[in-house]
Design a protein around this motif. Structure first.
Motif, PDB file in Angstrom:
ATOM      1  N   ILE A 212       0.852  -1.190   0.000  1.00 42.26           N
ATOM      2  CA  ILE A 212       0.000   0.000   0.000  1.00 42.26           C
ATOM      3  C   ILE A 212       0.884   1.235   0.000  1.00 42.26           C
ATOM      4  O   ILE A 212       1.625   1.472   0.964  1.00 42.26           O
ATOM      5  CB  ILE A 212      -0.923   0.025   1.247  1.00 42.26           C
ATOM      6  CG1 ILE A 212      -1.714  -1.288   1.341  1.00 42.26           C
ATOM      7  CG2 ILE A 212      -1.860   1.240   1.197  1.00 42.26           C
ATOM      8  CD1 ILE A 212      -2.495  -1.439   2.637  1.00 42.26           C
ATOM      9  N   PRO A 213       0.846   2.021  -1.087  1.00 43.28           N
ATOM     10  CA  PRO A 213       1.727   3.191  -1.144  1.00 43.28           C
ATOM     11  C   PRO A 213       1.647   4.068   0.097  1.00 43.28           C
ATOM     12  O   PRO A 213       2.660   4.588   0.557  1.00 43.28           O
ATOM     13  CB  PRO A 213       1.250   3.918  -2.411  1.00 43.28           C
ATOM     14  CG  PRO A 213       0.776   2.807  -3.285  1.00 43.28           C
ATOM     15  CD  PRO A 213       0.115   1.825  -2.352  1.00 43.28           C
ATOM     16  N   MET A 214       0.472   4.241   0.662  1.00 45.22           N
ATOM     17  CA  MET A 214       0.359   5.086   1.855  1.00 45.22           C
ATOM     18  C   MET A 214       0.923   4.406   3.099  1.00 45.22           C
ATOM     19  O   MET A 214       1.057   5.045   4.155  1.00 45.22           O
ATOM     20  CB  MET A 214      -1.100   5.494   2.094  1.00 45.22           C
ATOM     21  CG  MET A 214      -1.564   6.560   1.126  1.00 45.22           C
ATOM     22  SD  MET A 214      -3.150   7.246   1.644  1.00 45.22           S
ATOM     23  CE  MET A 214      -3.410   8.438   0.341  1.00 45.22           C
ATOM     24  N   GLY A 215       1.200   3.127   3.025  1.00 45.76           N
ATOM     25  CA  GLY A 215       1.862   2.433   4.128  1.00 45.76           C
ATOM     26  C   GLY A 215       0.995   2.195   5.353  1.00 45.76           C
ATOM     27  O   GLY A 215       1.499   1.956   6.452  1.00 45.76           O
ATOM     28  N   ARG A 216      -0.314   2.244   5.189  1.00 45.44           N
ATOM     29  CA  ARG A 216      -1.217   1.997   6.324  1.00 45.44           C
ATOM     30  C   ARG A 216      -2.534   1.433   5.815  1.00 45.44           C
ATOM     31  O   ARG A 216      -2.874   1.592   4.631  1.00 45.44           O
ATOM     32  CB  ARG A 216      -1.485   3.292   7.108  1.00 45.44           C
ATOM     33  CG  ARG A 216      -2.250   4.341   6.319  1.00 45.44           C
ATOM     34  CD  ARG A 216      -2.691   5.506   7.193  1.00 45.44           C
ATOM     35  NE  ARG A 216      -3.335   6.570   6.450  1.00 45.44           N
ATOM     36  CZ  ARG A 216      -4.634   6.614   6.154  1.00 45.44           C
ATOM     37  NH1 ARG A 216      -5.431   5.634   6.537  1.00 45.44           N
ATOM     38  NH2 ARG A 216      -5.141   7.620   5.468  1.00 45.44           N
ATOM     39  N   THR A 239     -22.273   7.885 -12.456  1.00 43.79           N
ATOM     40  CA  THR A 239     -22.933   6.578 -12.386  1.00 43.79           C
ATOM     41  C   THR A 239     -22.081   5.541 -13.102  1.00 43.79           C
ATOM     42  O   THR A 239     -21.334   5.860 -14.022  1.00 43.79           O
ATOM     43  CB  THR A 239     -24.371   6.632 -12.955  1.00 43.79           C
ATOM     44  OG1 THR A 239     -25.083   5.478 -12.488  1.00 43.79           O
ATOM     45  CG2 THR A 239     -24.417   6.659 -14.486  1.00 43.79           C
ATOM     46  N   GLY A 240     -22.171   4.291 -12.616  1.00 46.28           N
ATOM     47  CA  GLY A 240     -21.441   3.189 -13.235  1.00 46.28           C
ATOM     48  C   GLY A 240     -19.957   3.157 -12.909  1.00 46.28           C
ATOM     49  O   GLY A 240     -19.194   2.431 -13.540  1.00 46.28           O
ATOM     50  N   THR A 241     -19.538   3.919 -11.906  1.00 41.58           N
ATOM     51  CA  THR A 241     -18.098   3.996 -11.617  1.00 41.58           C
ATOM     52  C   THR A 241     -17.640   2.888 -10.671  1.00 41.58           C
ATOM     53  O   THR A 241     -18.428   2.280  -9.954  1.00 41.58           O
ATOM     54  CB  THR A 241     -17.710   5.318 -10.923  1.00 41.58           C
ATOM     55  OG1 THR A 241     -18.449   5.406  -9.707  1.00 41.58           O
ATOM     56  CG2 THR A 241     -17.953   6.504 -11.799  1.00 41.58           C
ATOM     57  N   GLU A 242     -16.325   2.693 -10.671  1.00 49.66           N
ATOM     58  CA  GLU A 242     -15.665   1.842  -9.680  1.00 49.66           C
ATOM     59  C   GLU A 242     -14.889   2.792  -8.780  1.00 49.66           C
ATOM     60  O   GLU A 242     -13.718   3.017  -8.967  1.00 49.66           O
ATOM     61  CB  GLU A 242     -14.736   0.835 -10.371  1.00 49.66           C
ATOM     62  CG  GLU A 242     -13.844   1.494 -11.409  1.00 49.66           C
ATOM     63  CD  GLU A 242     -13.203   0.503 -12.366  1.00 49.66           C
ATOM     64  OE1 GLU A 242     -13.911  -0.364 -12.877  1.00 49.66           O
ATOM     65  OE2 GLU A 242     -11.978   0.613 -12.567  1.00 49.66           O
ATOM     66  N   PHE A 243     -15.565   3.370  -7.837  1.00 50.68           N
ATOM     67  CA  PHE A 243     -15.008   4.457  -7.025  1.00 50.68           C
ATOM     68  C   PHE A 243     -13.976   3.879  -6.056  1.00 50.68           C
ATOM     69  O   PHE A 243     -14.313   3.253  -5.058  1.00 50.68           O
ATOM     70  CB  PHE A 243     -16.157   5.124  -6.281  1.00 50.68           C
ATOM     71  CG  PHE A 243     -15.877   6.512  -5.819  1.00 50.68           C
ATOM     72  CD1 PHE A 243     -16.325   7.597  -6.540  1.00 50.68           C
ATOM     73  CD2 PHE A 243     -15.175   6.737  -4.657  1.00 50.68           C
ATOM     74  CE1 PHE A 243     -16.071   8.889  -6.105  1.00 50.68           C
ATOM     75  CE2 PHE A 243     -14.915   8.018  -4.221  1.00 50.68           C
ATOM     76  CZ  PHE A 243     -15.361   9.099  -4.951  1.00 50.68           C
ATOM     77  N   LEU A 244     -12.717   4.096  -6.372  1.00 47.78           N
ATOM     78  CA  LEU A 244     -11.622   3.510  -5.582  1.00 47.78           C
ATOM     79  C   LEU A 244     -11.214   4.412  -4.432  1.00 47.78           C
ATOM     80  O   LEU A 244     -10.977   5.600  -4.634  1.00 47.78           O
ATOM     81  CB  LEU A 244     -10.398   3.316  -6.477  1.00 47.78           C
ATOM     82  CG  LEU A 244     -10.345   2.039  -7.302  1.00 47.78           C
ATOM     83  CD1 LEU A 244      -9.373   2.201  -8.456  1.00 47.78           C
ATOM     84  CD2 LEU A 244      -9.933   0.857  -6.434  1.00 47.78           C
ATOM     85  N   VAL A 245     -11.138   3.834  -3.252  1.00 45.81           N
ATOM     86  CA  VAL A 245     -10.625   4.556  -2.081  1.00 45.81           C
ATOM     87  C   VAL A 245      -9.667   3.575  -1.430  1.00 45.81           C
ATOM     88  O   VAL A 245     -10.040   2.772  -0.570  1.00 45.81           O
ATOM     89  CB  VAL A 245     -11.765   4.935  -1.117  1.00 45.81           C
ATOM     90  CG1 VAL A 245     -11.234   5.770   0.048  1.00 45.81           C
ATOM     91  CG2 VAL A 245     -12.861   5.707  -1.851  1.00 45.81           C
ATOM     92  N   ASP A 246      -8.402   3.592  -1.885  1.00 45.55           N
ATOM     93  CA  ASP A 246      -7.558   2.420  -1.616  1.00 45.55           C
ATOM     94  C   ASP A 246      -6.116   2.719  -1.221  1.00 45.55           C
ATOM     95  O   ASP A 246      -5.260   1.828  -1.291  1.00 45.55           O
ATOM     96  CB  ASP A 246      -7.573   1.494  -2.836  1.00 45.55           C
ATOM     97  CG  ASP A 246      -6.830   2.080  -4.030  1.00 45.55           C
ATOM     98  OD1 ASP A 246      -6.474   3.281  -3.984  1.00 45.55           O
ATOM     99  OD2 ASP A 246      -6.593   1.336  -4.994  1.00 45.55           O
ATOM    100  N   GLY A 247      -5.826   3.949  -0.825  1.00 47.10           N
ATOM    101  CA  GLY A 247      -4.451   4.273  -0.409  1.00 47.10           C
ATOM    102  C   GLY A 247      -3.439   4.123  -1.529  1.00 47.10           C
ATOM    103  O   GLY A 247      -2.232   4.081  -1.288  1.00 47.10           O
ATOM    104  N   GLY A 248      -3.946   4.007  -2.769  1.00 47.32           N
ATOM    105  CA  GLY A 248      -3.050   3.917  -3.928  1.00 47.32           C
ATOM    106  C   GLY A 248      -2.692   2.501  -4.341  1.00 47.32           C
ATOM    107  O   GLY A 248      -1.910   2.307  -5.282  1.00 47.32           O
ATOM    108  N   ILE A 249      -3.303   1.505  -3.712  1.00 47.67           N
ATOM    109  CA  ILE A 249      -2.831   0.121  -3.936  1.00 47.67           C
ATOM    110  C   ILE A 249      -2.987  -0.329  -5.384  1.00 47.67           C
ATOM    111  O   ILE A 249      -2.110  -1.013  -5.931  1.00 47.67           O
ATOM    112  CB  ILE A 249      -3.499  -0.875  -2.949  1.00 47.67           C
ATOM    113  CG1 ILE A 249      -2.758  -2.218  -2.969  1.00 47.67           C
ATOM    114  CG2 ILE A 249      -4.972  -1.070  -3.215  1.00 47.67           C
ATOM    115  CD1 ILE A 249      -3.150  -3.143  -1.828  1.00 47.67           C
TER     116      ILE A 249
END
Ligand code: NAD
Length: 264
Positions: A212-216, A239-249
């Motif tokens: 994980i780029p953010m390291g946490r 609409t139709g998105t893959e909304f990523l909230v992933d620390g940059g992984i």
């Protein structure tokens, strides 16, 4: 108040992402229907919302059961008169979910029933209610593993989340002209009960953290804020998105400390 006058139903609202989202939505003015199978936790979320001056009810429903999903939507309309936001968030990651050779068929079926069929059933009964209220927002919790293979095997979980993402896209296209938006929320690895009981040794946690780029690990609250955006009218063209909230992984194949090669 970003959700003033809206009614939101949140499955898995007794813990982790669902709980944090229920608290946040209520603080932004929504009346919240908290759905879970863990009654003590679900009721606690409702008590906490009410203690902060918000409005909420708890409904026991197993999202893998059609009659329960029908009843949870009915409860929202009976209690609050309408449904505007449907957050299909409940999910499991079974400790016996492994690779294709070692995973029992029963684990596959259970995971699919909750993680994938549960989202389908939520939509099956939720969409008519959203239509009755003039449209609305559906948020389906997928995962970064819908986009990225993980070396720690969890074959049923990963397949279920891929299904959630594909289903979300199709729903978005089908219902776009009815003012019903459908988005997938793809969290990265979070410090919630679900993942921490799966990565149950420090070694396993470090093995994932290194990618994980953010390291946490992420916090459930950080996903709740993304859900708030998707639930609110601020995301009216999304609409139709893959909304990523992933620390940059999903953006990385090499981290700053030079670890490389092995996928997460
Ligand atoms: P969690 O275990 O903290 O909360 C999940 C909640 O869902 C629990 O309250 C549980 O009782 C409830 N639940 C389980 N089965 C249910 C059923 N059949 N019917 C109704 N409720 C049920 O987990 P979390 O981390 O908050 O996960 C929420 C969602 O986010 C899941 O879909 C999960 O797959 C997804 N997700 C989590 C992570 C992570 O790292 N934690 C990453 C990506 C995606």
């Amino acid at each position: 108040m970003r959700l003033k006058d809206k009614v939101a139903l949140i499955t898995g609202g007794g813990s982790g992402i669902g709980r944090e989202t229920a608290l946040l939505f209520a603080s932004e003015g929504a009346a919240v229907v908290v759905v879970d199978i863990n009654d003590a936790n679900g009721e606690q979320t409702v008590l906490d919302i009410r203690a902060n001056g918000g409005e909420a009810i708890y409904v026991h429903a197993d999202v893998s059961k059609a009659s329960d999903c029908e009843a949870m939507v009915r409860a929202a309309e009976e209690k609050f008169g309408k449904l505007n936001v449907l957050f299909n968030n409940a999910g499991i990651m079974h400790h016996a979910d492994d690779n294709a050779e070692t995973t029992d068929e029963a684990i596959w079926d259970l995971t699919m029933a909750i993680n994938l069929k549960g989202v389908f059933l939520g939509c099956k009964y939720g969409i008519p209610a959203l239509r009755r209220s003039g449209g609305g927002s559906i948020i389906n919790t997928a995962s970064f593993v819908a986009l990225l293979g993980a070396a720690t095997p969890q074959i049923a979980y990963t397949a279920s989340k891929g299904g959630v993402l594909a289903m979300t896209r199709e729903l978005a296209v089908i219902h776009a002209r009815e003012n019903i938006r459908v988005n997938a929320l793809c969290p990265g690895p979070l410090r919630t009960e679900l993942l921490m009981s799966y990565l149950n040794t420090e070694e396993k946690r470090q093995r994932r953290l290194v990618h994980i780029p953010m390291g946490r690990f992420g916090e459930a609250k950080e996903i709740a804020y993304a859900a708030l955006y998707l639930a609110s009218d601020e995301s009216s063209y999304v609409t139709g998105t893959e909304f990523l909230v992933d620390g940059g992984i999903t953006a990385a194949n090499e981290t700053r400390n030079g670890e490389r090669g092995e996928i997460p």
